[in-house]
Design a protein around this motif. Structure first.
Motif, PDB file in Angstrom:
ATOM      1  N   ARG A 220     -30.618  17.782  -7.920  1.00 33.25           N
ATOM      2  CA  ARG A 220     -30.464  18.431  -6.615  1.00 33.25           C
ATOM      3  C   ARG A 220     -31.538  17.990  -5.628  1.00 33.25           C
ATOM      4  N   SER A 221     -32.780  17.894  -6.110  1.00 32.75           N
ATOM      5  CA  SER A 221     -33.872  17.513  -5.211  1.00 32.75           C
ATOM      6  C   SER A 221     -33.708  16.076  -4.716  1.00 32.75           C
ATOM      7  N   GLU A 222     -33.271  15.163  -5.611  1.00 31.35           N
ATOM      8  CA  GLU A 222     -33.041  13.776  -5.212  1.00 31.35           C
ATOM      9  C   GLU A 222     -31.931  13.689  -4.172  1.00 31.35           C
ATOM     10  N   ARG A 227     -30.211  12.700   1.402  1.00 29.15           N
ATOM     11  CA  ARG A 227     -29.434  13.150   2.566  1.00 29.15           C
ATOM     12  C   ARG A 227     -30.332  13.392   3.768  1.00 29.15           C
ATOM     13  N   THR A 228     -31.514  13.916   3.544  1.00 27.72           N
ATOM     14  CA  THR A 228     -32.459  14.160   4.641  1.00 27.72           C
ATOM     15  C   THR A 228     -32.902  12.835   5.266  1.00 27.72           C
ATOM     16  N   VAL A 229     -33.252  11.868   4.424  1.00 26.04           N
ATOM     17  CA  VAL A 229     -33.687  10.561   4.915  1.00 26.04           C
ATOM     18  C   VAL A 229     -32.559   9.864   5.660  1.00 26.04           C
ATOM     19  N   THR A 230     -31.354   9.904   5.105  1.00 25.70           N
ATOM     20  CA  THR A 230     -30.201   9.258   5.739  1.00 25.70           C
ATOM     21  C   THR A 230     -29.906   9.875   7.092  1.00 25.70           C
ATOM     22  N   LYS A 231     -29.957  11.197   7.177  1.00 22.23           N
ATOM     23  CA  LYS A 231     -29.703  11.888   8.444  1.00 22.23           C
ATOM     24  C   LYS A 231     -30.767  11.522   9.473  1.00 22.23           C
TER      25      LYS A 231
END
Length: 252
Positions: A220-222, A227-231
């Motif tokens: 989940r953390s990965e 997703r945070t980096v991609t966004k």
């Protein structure tokens, strides 16, 4: 009167006449200017005809790859994504087994899943590419290093792989816009059903022979980090104006 004398002197002196033509381009003989315009128009007309013929060939034949150079190597099916060419897991297995050795089949499998999924089990020989930046690097390869065929997939080939495949095709079209329909990668496929469908019946072609779902609770953390980096990257691209509007592609 002085102007008349200057013009008379220039006519009698070839050197002055040449200098005058350099200084005053509008004094180039009209017939020469007309020839230049006609040549430019002819070049533009030829380009239009070439593009029109290529579009017609792509529209008339479902069997030609996207640069019109030859038929598709692998048999395709009508998959979920109507704009993409889909192959079955069995076709990929047949490719491994030498079923298409009569063709030149230099291929690369593009695994668009996240690294923890890829490390948990991937199709033999697949490379992990899950960002647009990595697709840009792929497009920068020299001609001798480009595989003939690219096969994209993610977990189910539902979103991530189709998105990156379409991005590659759009960028490829843009980079070769002056030589339509030329492409760096004219023959690309999507693996129908993705890694999950292939793994279910071909575990002997997976390394290691296992399957980690994207939503696995241990990662989940990965997933959140990726997703945070991609966004964040997407937002920065929009802010800096890096997102470009691609011309509409008639057919992949």
């Amino acid at each position: 009167m002085r102007r008349c004398m200057e013009e008379s002197e220039m006519k009698s002196s070839p050197t002055l006449a040449r200098k005058s033509n350099c200084l005053f381009p509008n004094r180039i003989p009209k017939e020469n200017r007309l020839v230049n315009v006609v040549k430019e128009d002819e070049i533009q007309d030829r380009d239009i005809v070439r593009i029109k013929l290529a579009v017609e060939r792509l529209s008339d034949s479902e069997e030609l790859i996207a640069d019109c150079s030859r038929p598709y190597t692998l048999p395709t099916i009508c998959g979920k994504h109507k704009d993409l060419k889909s192959i079955t897991p069995q076709t990929l297995r047949d490719l491994f087994s030498g079923e298409y050795n009569q063709f030149y089949t230099d291929y690369t499998i593009i695994d668009c899943r996240y690294p923890y999924e890829y490390n948990g089990g991937y199709i033999q020989g697949a490379v992990n590419i899950y960002t647009k930046q990595s697709i840009d690097v792929l497009l920068q390869r020299s001609e001798k290093d480009r595989p003939q065929i690219l096969i994209f997939h993610c977990e189910f080939s539902s979103q991530r792989a189709p998105t990156l495949l379409r991005y590659l095709r759009a960028q490829d079209r843009m980079l070769n816009s002056q030589n339509y329909p030329r492409l760096y990668y004219p023959e690309v496929y999507i693996l129908n059903g993705g890694y999950k469908a292939f793994y279910d019946h071909n575990q002997d072609f997976c390394n290691p022979s296992s399957y980690v779902p994207m939503l696995h609770e241990d990662y989940r953390s990965e997933l959140h980090h990726i997703r945070t980096v991609t966004k964040s990257q997407t937002e920065r691209e929009k802010t800096r104006g890096k997102s470009k509007t691609m011309s509409r592609v008639v057919r992949f």
